[in-house]
Motif scaffolding. Sequence first.
Motif, PDB file in Angstrom:
ATOM      1  N   GLY A  10       0.603  -1.208   0.103  1.00  0.00           N
ATOM      2  CA  GLY A  10      -0.035   0.101   0.134  1.00  0.00           C
ATOM      3  C   GLY A  10       0.765   1.251   0.071  1.00  0.00           C
ATOM      4  N   ARG A  11       2.335   1.069   0.182  1.00  0.00           N
ATOM      5  CA  ARG A  11       2.951   2.169   0.232  1.00  0.00           C
ATOM      6  C   ARG A  11       2.997   3.115  -1.049  1.00  0.00           C
ATOM      7  NH1 ARG A  11       8.902   2.118   2.779  1.00  0.00           N
ATOM      8  NH2 ARG A  11       9.700   3.994   2.077  1.00  0.00           N
ATOM      9  N   LYS A  39       2.419  -0.045  -3.510  1.00  0.00           N
ATOM     10  CA  LYS A  39       1.273  -0.435  -4.188  1.00  0.00           C
ATOM     11  C   LYS A  39       1.437  -1.084  -5.426  1.00  0.00           C
ATOM     12  CE  LYS A  39      -2.060   2.610  -3.835  1.00  0.00           C
ATOM     13  NZ  LYS A  39      -2.738   3.878  -3.708  1.00  0.00           N
TER      14      LYS A  39
END
Length: 194
Positions: free
Chosen positions: A46-47, A113
Amino acid sequence: MDYRSLAAGTAAAAAVVGLALYVDASEKGHADVDVVSTAPETCAGGRPGSGVDEEGTDDTPLYRTIARIDELAAGRHADVFTGLAVDEDRDAADVWRIPSAAFDAAVCDLAEKGVTVRLHDADANRAELDALADRIGEDMNRWNGTFQLREVGVDEHGYVSVGVDDPEVARPLIEDAFGDEHIRVEHVEQAGLD
């Protein structure tokens, strides 16, 4: 699955007698492997990605994630890290480790992500496996005349692969000398000079 090797760092051990004793272990623990595991834990990155890695060059989210896992595995979590393989087709990293909630959370937090991380259980860390592979490789002349020890290397799944000409003869002798935990004795063809 088509995995790409990330041979980073230096070989863990190498010795050549006759045509080959090949050590397929890298400092970072990357290799071409076939993933055979039941229901690994997974997390989706998700980074947000920067499009540029830490050295300032263009890179992909997957390889930036791999670089971060390498740093994590070489640092405070070296005691649980076993190995890593890259699945470019699926933008995924397969990580073998001694189960650790802290390591798992750290790996999942650093995944960008679009990258999937699959966490597989192992029961030995990379340093332990490298040390075992080194001991087996250093003792290679012990078997002269009994069987040919052709290669020794760490497999990312959490064991040392010992390649020999005659596994039926070699297996009991190797297991008697080094134990049977974390060792797989397999037939490999003799390497040829190209």
